[in-house]
Design a protein around this motif. Structure first.
Motif, PDB file in Angstrom:
ATOM      1  N   LEU A  14      -4.415   9.542 -13.567  1.00  0.00           N
ATOM      2  CA  LEU A  14      -4.761  10.345 -13.150  1.00  0.00           C
ATOM      3  C   LEU A  14      -3.402  11.288 -12.047  1.00  0.00           C
ATOM      4  N   GLY A  15      -2.676  10.174 -11.896  1.00  0.00           N
ATOM      5  CA  GLY A  15      -2.008   9.907 -10.141  1.00  0.00           C
ATOM      6  C   GLY A  15      -2.506  10.123  -9.029  1.00  0.00           C
ATOM      7  N   CYS A  16      -4.111  10.242  -8.653  1.00  0.00           N
ATOM      8  CA  CYS A  16      -4.839   9.274  -7.620  1.00  0.00           C
ATOM      9  C   CYS A  16      -3.993   8.428  -6.605  1.00  0.00           C
ATOM     10  N   TYR A  17      -4.647   8.685  -5.677  1.00  0.00           N
ATOM     11  CA  TYR A  17      -3.866   7.592  -4.097  1.00  0.00           C
ATOM     12  C   TYR A  17      -4.357   6.075  -5.076  1.00  0.00           C
ATOM     13  N   ARG A  18      -4.837   5.594  -5.114  1.00  0.00           N
ATOM     14  CA  ARG A  18      -5.025   3.982  -5.556  1.00  0.00           C
ATOM     15  C   ARG A  18      -4.200   3.947  -6.777  1.00  0.00           C
ATOM     16  N   GLY A  19      -4.088   5.285  -7.681  1.00  0.00           N
ATOM     17  CA  GLY A  19      -3.225   4.826  -9.204  1.00  0.00           C
ATOM     18  C   GLY A  19      -1.706   5.090  -8.176  1.00  0.00           C
ATOM     19  N   LEU A  20      -1.374   5.878  -7.914  1.00  0.00           N
ATOM     20  CA  LEU A  20      -0.395   5.885  -6.937  1.00  0.00           C
ATOM     21  C   LEU A  20      -0.067   4.393  -6.075  1.00  0.00           C
ATOM     22  N   ARG A  21      -0.580   3.819  -5.171  1.00  0.00           N
ATOM     23  CA  ARG A  21      -0.760   2.712  -4.811  1.00  0.00           C
ATOM     24  C   ARG A  21       0.019   1.201  -5.863  1.00  0.00           C
ATOM     25  N   HIS A  22      -1.225   1.031  -6.704  1.00  0.00           N
ATOM     26  CA  HIS A  22      -1.132   0.513  -8.054  1.00  0.00           C
ATOM     27  C   HIS A  22       0.735   0.561  -8.752  1.00  0.00           C
ATOM     28  N   ARG A  23       1.328   1.804  -8.822  1.00  0.00           N
ATOM     29  CA  ARG A  23       2.122   2.162  -9.248  1.00  0.00           C
ATOM     30  C   ARG A  23       3.699   1.537  -8.568  1.00  0.00           C
ATOM     31  N   GLY A  43       2.806  -1.143  -6.298  1.00  0.00           N
ATOM     32  CA  GLY A  43       3.381  -2.381  -5.644  1.00  0.00           C
ATOM     33  C   GLY A  43       2.348  -2.319  -4.751  1.00  0.00           C
ATOM     34  N   LEU A  44       2.229  -1.868  -3.846  1.00  0.00           N
ATOM     35  CA  LEU A  44       1.846  -1.457  -2.620  1.00  0.00           C
ATOM     36  C   LEU A  44       0.214  -1.854  -2.283  1.00  0.00           C
ATOM     37  N   PRO A  45      -0.708  -2.105  -1.500  1.00  0.00           N
ATOM     38  CA  PRO A  45      -1.525  -2.815  -1.211  1.00  0.00           C
ATOM     39  C   PRO A  45      -2.263  -1.641  -1.538  1.00  0.00           C
ATOM     40  N   VAL A  46      -4.069  -1.906  -2.189  1.00  0.00           N
ATOM     41  CA  VAL A  46      -4.755  -0.373  -3.068  1.00  0.00           C
ATOM     42  C   VAL A  46      -6.062   0.297  -2.139  1.00  0.00           C
ATOM     43  N   THR A  71       0.570  -1.972   6.335  1.00  0.00           N
ATOM     44  CA  THR A  71       1.507  -2.888   5.122  1.00  0.00           C
ATOM     45  C   THR A  71       2.579  -2.738   6.622  1.00  0.00           C
ATOM     46  N   HIS A  72       2.788  -2.744   7.254  1.00  0.00           N
ATOM     47  CA  HIS A  72       4.347  -2.427   8.388  1.00  0.00           C
ATOM     48  C   HIS A  72       4.071  -4.123   8.641  1.00  0.00           C
ATOM     49  N   THR A  73       3.826  -5.377   8.647  1.00  0.00           N
ATOM     50  CA  THR A  73       3.511  -6.547   8.801  1.00  0.00           C
ATOM     51  C   THR A  73       2.622  -7.409   7.728  1.00  0.00           C
ATOM     52  N   ASN A  74       2.880  -8.042   7.218  1.00  0.00           N
ATOM     53  CA  ASN A  74       1.883  -8.364   6.215  1.00  0.00           C
ATOM     54  C   ASN A  74       2.225  -7.875   5.070  1.00  0.00           C
ATOM     55  N   ALA A  75       0.919  -7.757   3.788  1.00  0.00           N
ATOM     56  CA  ALA A  75       1.351  -7.640   2.265  1.00  0.00           C
ATOM     57  C   ALA A  75       2.041  -8.110   1.203  1.00  0.00           C
ATOM     58  N   ARG A  76       2.665  -9.097   1.784  1.00  0.00           N
ATOM     59  CA  ARG A  76       3.580  -9.801   0.915  1.00  0.00           C
ATOM     60  C   ARG A  76       2.862 -10.061  -0.336  1.00  0.00           C
ATOM     61  N   THR A  77       2.019 -10.498  -0.716  1.00  0.00           N
ATOM     62  CA  THR A  77       1.805 -10.501  -2.248  1.00  0.00           C
ATOM     63  C   THR A  77       2.069  -9.779  -2.886  1.00  0.00           C
ATOM     64  N   ARG A  78       1.472  -8.583  -2.392  1.00  0.00           N
ATOM     65  CA  ARG A  78       1.842  -7.657  -3.140  1.00  0.00           C
ATOM     66  C   ARG A  78       3.320  -6.658  -3.270  1.00  0.00           C
TER      67      ARG A  78
END
Length: 122
Positions: free
Chosen positions: A84-93, A95-98, A103-110
């Motif tokens: 769909l290209g929605c915001y959540r889809g872009l974040r998945h694509r 590899g960032l938190p959805v 994300t400035h700090t942390n988010a190391r798992t993703r």
């Protein structure tokens, strides 16, 4: 060893705990299943009869979506968002938190392990 939904569940554990080894069955669903089969909370898997194991297997097949089907549906939902290209889809694509995490700090798992930036130190 009992095999339910394609998973070998451990024999020496209580039924409620052993059922949670199946992907898609957590504590509350395991409790529901045990109540539907009318088992005591202290029953262990190696104490179950073949008919009780068969009942558990039939209830899971009939009422719950587990293992491969659940994984496939989850993957299809994520793929749909990406297509769909929605915001959540872009974040998945990317590899960032959805779900709105920083994300400035942390988010190391993703994001994966930190990468050094050359020429940063002064």
């Amino acid at each position: 060893m009992a095999r339910i939904a394609g998973v070998n569940i451990p024999t020496n554990k209580r039924v409620i705990i052993a059922l949670q080894y199946i992907h898609g069955i957590g504590a509350s669903f395991a409790q529901e299943i045990v109540e539907k089969v009318h088992l005591g909370p202290e029953r262990r898997v190696n104490d179950l009869t073949d008919s009780e194991i068969l009942q558990i297997r039939e209830i899971i097949d009939r009422d719950y979506q587990v293992e491969g089907d659940l994984r496939r549906e989850t993957a299809m939902n994520i793929k749909r968002l990406m297509d769909l290209g929605c915001y959540r889809g872009l974040r998945h694509r990317r590899g960032l938190p959805v779900r709105g995490q920083r994300t400035h700090t942390n988010a190391r798992t993703r994001k994966g392990p930190a990468k050094a930036i050359a020429g940063k130190k002064k």
